[in-house]
Scaffold this motif. Sequence first.
Motif, PDB file in Angstrom:
ATOM      1  N   GLU A  38       0.832  -1.210   0.000  1.00  0.00           N
ATOM      2  CA  GLU A  38       0.000   0.000   0.000  1.00  0.00           C
ATOM      3  C   GLU A  38       0.863   1.254   0.000  1.00  0.00           C
ATOM      4  N   LEU A  39       1.925   1.249   0.805  1.00  0.00           N
ATOM      5  CA  LEU A  39       2.817   2.412   0.862  1.00  0.00           C
ATOM      6  C   LEU A  39       3.501   2.656  -0.482  1.00  0.00           C
ATOM      7  N   LEU A  40       3.894   1.587  -1.164  1.00  0.00           N
ATOM      8  CA  LEU A  40       4.550   1.737  -2.465  1.00  0.00           C
ATOM      9  C   LEU A  40       3.590   2.328  -3.496  1.00  0.00           C
ATOM     10  N   VAL A  41       2.315   1.954  -3.413  1.00  0.00           N
ATOM     11  CA  VAL A  41       1.320   2.519  -4.318  1.00  0.00           C
ATOM     12  C   VAL A  41       1.102   3.997  -3.999  1.00  0.00           C
ATOM     13  N   LEU A  42       0.971   4.327  -2.714  1.00  0.00           N
ATOM     14  CA  LEU A  42       0.780   5.720  -2.307  1.00  0.00           C
ATOM     15  C   LEU A  42       1.974   6.577  -2.717  1.00  0.00           C
ATOM     16  N   ASN A  56      10.952   1.599   2.623  1.00  0.00           N
ATOM     17  CA  ASN A  56      12.097   2.416   2.229  1.00  0.00           C
ATOM     18  C   ASN A  56      13.229   1.585   1.637  1.00  0.00           C
ATOM     19  N   VAL A  57      13.404   0.369   2.139  1.00  0.00           N
ATOM     20  CA  VAL A  57      14.410  -0.529   1.564  1.00  0.00           C
ATOM     21  C   VAL A  57      14.053  -0.832   0.108  1.00  0.00           C
ATOM     22  N   MET A  58      12.778  -1.095  -0.134  1.00  0.00           N
ATOM     23  CA  MET A  58      12.327  -1.402  -1.491  1.00  0.00           C
ATOM     24  C   MET A  58      12.391  -0.161  -2.383  1.00  0.00           C
ATOM     25  N   LEU A  59      12.075   1.003  -1.833  1.00  0.00           N
ATOM     26  CA  LEU A  59      12.148   2.241  -2.610  1.00  0.00           C
ATOM     27  C   LEU A  59      13.574   2.540  -3.049  1.00  0.00           C
ATOM     28  N   LYS A  77      13.987   5.297  -5.834  1.00  0.00           N
ATOM     29  CA  LYS A  77      13.044   6.356  -5.480  1.00  0.00           C
ATOM     30  C   LYS A  77      13.425   6.950  -4.124  1.00  0.00           C
ATOM     31  N   GLU A  78      12.954   8.162  -3.885  1.00  0.00           N
ATOM     32  CA  GLU A  78      13.200   8.814  -2.610  1.00  0.00           C
ATOM     33  C   GLU A  78      12.429   8.098  -1.502  1.00  0.00           C
ATOM     34  N   PRO A  79      13.011   8.003  -0.298  1.00  0.00           N
ATOM     35  CA  PRO A  79      12.343   7.285   0.792  1.00  0.00           C
ATOM     36  C   PRO A  79      11.231   8.108   1.440  1.00  0.00           C
ATOM     37  N   PHE A  80      10.391   7.435   2.214  1.00  0.00           N
ATOM     38  CA  PHE A  80       9.419   8.130   3.063  1.00  0.00           C
ATOM     39  C   PHE A  80      10.164   8.756   4.237  1.00  0.00           C
ATOM     40  N   PHE A  81       9.682   9.895   4.700  1.00  0.00           N
ATOM     41  CA  PHE A  81      10.199  10.433   5.956  1.00  0.00           C
ATOM     42  C   PHE A  81       9.028  10.813   6.838  1.00  0.00           C
ATOM     43  N   ILE A  82       9.244  10.747   8.138  1.00  0.00           N
ATOM     44  CA  ILE A  82       8.178  10.958   9.111  1.00  0.00           C
ATOM     45  C   ILE A  82       8.361  12.307   9.814  1.00  0.00           C
ATOM     46  N   ALA A  87       2.870  -3.915 -10.398  1.00  0.00           N
ATOM     47  CA  ALA A  87       3.396  -3.878 -11.768  1.00  0.00           C
ATOM     48  C   ALA A  87       2.854  -2.677 -12.543  1.00  0.00           C
ATOM     49  N   LYS A  88       1.622  -2.257 -12.247  1.00  0.00           N
ATOM     50  CA  LYS A  88       1.009  -1.138 -12.952  1.00  0.00           C
ATOM     51  C   LYS A  88       1.692   0.184 -12.599  1.00  0.00           C
ATOM     52  N   TYR A  89       2.211   0.271 -11.381  1.00  0.00           N
ATOM     53  CA  TYR A  89       2.788   1.523 -10.902  1.00  0.00           C
ATOM     54  C   TYR A  89       4.293   1.632 -11.157  1.00  0.00           C
ATOM     55  N   TYR A  90       4.954   0.501 -11.322  1.00  0.00           N
ATOM     56  CA  TYR A  90       6.404   0.503 -11.545  1.00  0.00           C
ATOM     57  C   TYR A  90       6.725  -0.316 -12.801  1.00  0.00           C
ATOM     58  N   PRO A  91       6.331   0.173 -13.972  1.00  0.00           N
ATOM     59  CA  PRO A  91       6.474  -0.602 -15.213  1.00  0.00           C
ATOM     60  C   PRO A  91       7.916  -0.858 -15.645  1.00  0.00           C
ATOM     61  N   ASP A  92       8.862  -0.109 -15.108  1.00  0.00           N
ATOM     62  CA  ASP A  92      10.268  -0.305 -15.488  1.00  0.00           C
ATOM     63  C   ASP A  92      10.979  -1.329 -14.618  1.00  0.00           C
ATOM     64  N   TYR A  93      10.256  -1.860 -13.623  1.00  0.00           N
ATOM     65  CA  TYR A  93      10.872  -2.815 -12.696  1.00  0.00           C
ATOM     66  C   TYR A  93      10.045  -4.085 -12.614  1.00  0.00           C
ATOM     67  N   GLN A  94      10.695  -5.157 -12.188  1.00  0.00           N
ATOM     68  CA  GLN A  94      10.006  -6.399 -11.878  1.00  0.00           C
ATOM     69  C   GLN A  94      10.345  -6.766 -10.442  1.00  0.00           C
ATOM     70  N   PHE A  95       9.391  -7.370  -9.773  1.00  0.00           N
ATOM     71  CA  PHE A  95       9.550  -7.675  -8.352  1.00  0.00           C
ATOM     72  C   PHE A  95       9.899  -9.144  -8.113  1.00  0.00           C
ATOM     73  N   THR A  96      10.051  -9.897  -9.185  1.00  0.00           N
ATOM     74  CA  THR A  96      10.478 -11.290  -9.080  1.00  0.00           C
ATOM     75  C   THR A  96      11.428 -11.615 -10.219  1.00  0.00           C
ATOM     76  N   ALA A  97      12.153 -12.713 -10.055  1.00  0.00           N
ATOM     77  CA  ALA A  97      12.990 -13.247 -11.130  1.00  0.00           C
ATOM     78  C   ALA A  97      12.543 -14.683 -11.370  1.00  0.00           C
ATOM     79  N   ILE A  98      12.136 -14.984 -12.597  1.00  0.00           N
ATOM     80  CA  ILE A  98      11.650 -16.324 -12.946  1.00  0.00           C
ATOM     81  C   ILE A  98      12.712 -17.039 -13.770  1.00  0.00           C
ATOM     82  N   SER A  99      12.946 -18.298 -13.468  1.00  0.00           N
ATOM     83  CA  SER A  99      13.891 -19.087 -14.266  1.00  0.00           C
ATOM     84  C   SER A  99      13.322 -20.478 -14.510  1.00  0.00           C
ATOM     85  N   VAL A 100      13.759 -21.096 -15.595  1.00  0.00           N
ATOM     86  CA  VAL A 100      13.309 -22.432 -15.974  1.00  0.00           C
ATOM     87  C   VAL A 100      14.524 -23.337 -16.132  1.00  0.00           C
TER      88      VAL A 100
END
Length: 304
Positions: A98-102, A129-132, A137-142, A189-202
């Motif tokens: 949710e935070l990544l979408v926001l 923030n680790v994922m950002l 991307k810039e991190p969240f700050f409180i 995937a809709k919000y970060y089209p230049d990245y993938q969040f998994t690596a698939i191998s066969v």
Amino acid sequence: MGLLSKWVESLDYEYEILTSCTHHRSPRSTCEKCLDVCEEEAISFVKGKPVILRKNCVECGNCISACPVQAVAGIFPKRTVTENKLVITSDHKPTVKELLVLHKKGVNELISENTTTIEPWKHVVDEANVMLKQLEKEPFFITIKALEMEEDRYSRRELFSFWKKESESLMKQVAPAKWRFNHDQLDLAKYYPDYQFTAISVDVSKCSLCKACMFLCSKKCLDITETGFTLTAQTCSYCQLCVDVCPEKAITIEDKIMKVNDVQYPVLNKTCNVCKNSFETLREHDEKCVICTKQEGLGYLSSH
């Protein structure tokens, strides 16, 4: 929030699990992400499929966020956002997804009136923030500051005019008999089209090109044609159904953030030296089709 929106939010919505759930698509599915995140024990498996127990559900939205195929439908809890700042409250804390979408929608600051409400949110913000950072991307700050929240006030004439406008706007967002679902709004995937969040191998030494993974992947991450086996991990949400259904155990998925990188394995067209039929394979050294290879294996076993 407008008056009509407040009324809609006050209604009773029952969460439900849709047939797009991986357990509805295949009995081999091992996904239990909704079960793992539910702190209220409001989800149980009945005849191999997840079911929401109404009496326990507090509609926190965690299952909606956790589901990798957006198969949990319901109203996602609203957050208070003012001037692109997310207000930290004592209500249910947000998920990392949710935070990544926001963040993608322009929110990069979280504000609170005191440190007490911050603590339950801190580890979620830290993980986001680790994922950002990996997403460049810039991190969240409180920030701790006093909040000034204004209530909506309308005259009688303004009320009827506003109600009409808002109802027209709201009705564009609703589905028949269900008003509004948020289950399809948390697909990263809709919000970060230049990245993938998994690596698939066969593992090409095992794959038989049976296409079970391709037919069952709702995200269209696997595509097998006469010339190649293509892996498009950008849309993959780590449901692992392809791993579960692969009869050869040839597919591996890693939870990993990286720039989009499609992978293609060349498909070779050959003629079986036993049955003389044409067949497809990923291996240069294959001389027999899958059926003849398996029959040979069974014959070998029975002869012993």
